[in-house]
Design an enzyme around this catalytic site. Structure first.
Site, PDB file in Angstrom:
ATOM      1  N   LYS A 204       0.827  -1.210   0.000  1.00 44.60           N
ATOM      2  CA  LYS A 204       0.000   0.000   0.000  1.00 44.60           C
ATOM      3  C   LYS A 204       0.857   1.255   0.000  1.00 44.60           C
ATOM      4  O   LYS A 204       0.590   2.225  -0.724  1.00 44.60           O
ATOM      5  CB  LYS A 204      -0.936   0.004   1.210  1.00 44.60           C
ATOM      6  CG  LYS A 204      -1.792   1.275   1.348  1.00 44.60           C
ATOM      7  CD  LYS A 204      -2.637   1.521   0.099  1.00 44.60           C
ATOM      8  CE  LYS A 204      -3.307   2.897   0.138  1.00 44.60           C
ATOM      9  NZ  LYS A 204      -4.347   3.016   1.143  1.00 44.60           N
ATOM     10  N   CYS A 258      -3.110  10.007   2.069  1.00 47.39           N
ATOM     11  CA  CYS A 258      -2.303   8.894   1.574  1.00 47.39           C
ATOM     12  C   CYS A 258      -1.044   9.361   0.856  1.00 47.39           C
ATOM     13  O   CYS A 258       0.062   9.170   1.340  1.00 47.39           O
ATOM     14  CB  CYS A 258      -3.147   8.020   0.646  1.00 47.39           C
ATOM     15  SG  CYS A 258      -4.434   7.077   1.496  1.00 47.39           S
TER      16      CYS A 258
END
Length: 425
Positions: A204, A258
């Site tokens: 991720k 993110c």
């Protein structure tokens, strides 16, 4: 088999995930420390903006399949979906992960599954979560199953991507991964890719780091294009016709929880090795200052009556209300360093989060010497330049997202500047 699920964290990921499970037959109990948010959810009032969320929440609450409170309850599965921000020194702040892990310990029973969804530095499951869970007295991997399945969705398309995207399932052992895959298959149509927890954590972070580095490249190309007389947007469009090239778009910076955060996890982990990653972060973090200086230079080129700047867009991306790590806030602060008078407006953010913010676009634009678009909301793309012209003191606009129709604005008498477009550098 339907499960009882306790979701800790009811923000941009936790709440949509909760209602999806509830809408697919699982009994869900949502938990958040924000009492106002919990009370609102209980009464079917949203504290975040996401397409399709209201209808799904209504169904979840009305059906009795979802309850909410500020404390966990016993369940078969616990999902941790809390923030993992960075601190001022660009190191990971694990306090929310630690607190969420500790909060479920009193409720854990043999056979339970704990899933960490938060995007985290590699080894967080092993070094942060599991040490907290061991307080329950259950053996990890045989009595208590643990996995990491990071969310992979973007605001504005959360439900579409929750369903269609592949999921990475990182279990501390094979049984943990299998149990997690079985759970998400209740609504996920994408493939399940099972691996170990640390690999899943790295995957991720790698995904978002790739995008950050790519955007940094686009931002450097935008600066170079302005110096050599080329429209970077046209150059990128043409370059991307190559079958193995996919250059992203430049902008005033990188925001969100993110892309603007995750690369720092790798820099912190291995600073001597993450040199390209670190440089990309510095490049993108430098774009707000570049945007502010360009605005100042544009003002100096005009016969402006004042230094009022109308900033349009505070969310980190178009058509959402999320200001987390938004570069727009940094742009505003950098503009103030040049003694510019800033008024900011965002149609999706209904509470003033910075003192320069107003709730009317007319208030933002009235008597402005330059309009600066920082977020490509549809509302800004549809602005009528003829009506705008009646409000501003100088017909000057600086579009950092290339979201307006240049010809239409020029026909209305505006001097149009676009980030990375040499015509106005």
């Amino acid at each position: 088999m339907k499960k009882s699920i306790c979701v800790v964290g009811l923000g941009y990921i936790g709440l949509p995930t909760s209602v999806m499970f509830a809408n697919h037959g699982h009994q869900v109990h949502g938990v958040d420390v924000n009492e106002k948010a919990v009370e609102g959810i209980r009464n079917k009032k949203l504290h975040i903006e996401e397409s399709g969320l209201q209808e799904r929440l209504n169904d979840a609450i009305d059906s009795g399949m979802m309850t909410v409170s500020t404390t966990p309850e016993k369940a078969d599965v616990y999902i941790l979906a809390v923030p993992s921000p960075i601190k001022m020194d660009k190191t990971a702040d694990m306090k929310y992960i630690e607190s969420a892990s500790e909060s479920i310990v009193p409720y854990l029973e043999k056979g339970n599954l704990v899933i960490l969804e938060s995007t985290v530095p590699p080894r967080t499951v092993q070094d942060v979560v599991i040490p907290k869970l061991k307080a329950a007295g259950l053996e990890i991997g045989t009595e208590l199953y643990v996995s990491h399945s990071p969310e992979r969705v973007i605001p504005g398309r959360v439900f579409e991507e929750l369903i269609s995207n592949d999921r990475i399932i990182g279990g501390v052992n094979e049984q943990s991964a299998q149990m997690t895959s079985d759970l998400y298959r209740s609504f996920v149509k994408g493939q399940m890719h099972e691996t170990d927890d640390t690999t899943a954590e790295l995957v991720k972070v790698m995904e978002n780091t790739y995008r950050d580095v790519n955007i940094a490249l686009a931002n450097e190309l935008a600066k170079i294009s302005g110096e050599i007389g080329v429209d970077v947007w046209e150059a990128i469009r043409l370059a991307n016709f190559h079958p193995r090239v996919n250059i992203h778009q430049p902008g005033p910076g990188v925001g969100g929880h993110c892309i603007a955060v995750d690369p720092w996890f790798l820099v912190e982990l291995k600073p001597d090795l993450a040199k390209i990653i670190h440089l990309a972060r510095q490049t993108n973090d430098g774009m707000p200052a570049f945007t502010a200086k360009t605005t100042k230079d544009i003002l100096q080129q005009t016969a402006a009556k004042n230094t009022k700047v109308a900033v349009l867009g505070l969310a980190f991306k178009g058509n959402i209300d999320d200001m987390r790590e938004s570069p727009s806030v940094d742009v505003v602060n950098e503009m103030k360093e040049y003694d510019l008078s800033v008024t900011a407006y965002d149609p999706h953010i209904h509470e003033n989060n910075i003192k320069e913010q107003v709730q009317s676009i007319d208030d933002a634009m009235t008597d402005a010497s330059v309009i600066v678009i920082l977020t490509n909301h549809d509302e800004f793309k549809k602005l009528d330049p003829r009506k705008v012209a009646d409000k501003v003191s100088s017909r000057v606009i600086f579009d950092t997202k290339k979201c307006i129709d240049r010809l239409k604005w020029e026909e209305a008498g505006f001097d149009v500047h676009i980030l990375g477009d040499a015509k106005n550098q």
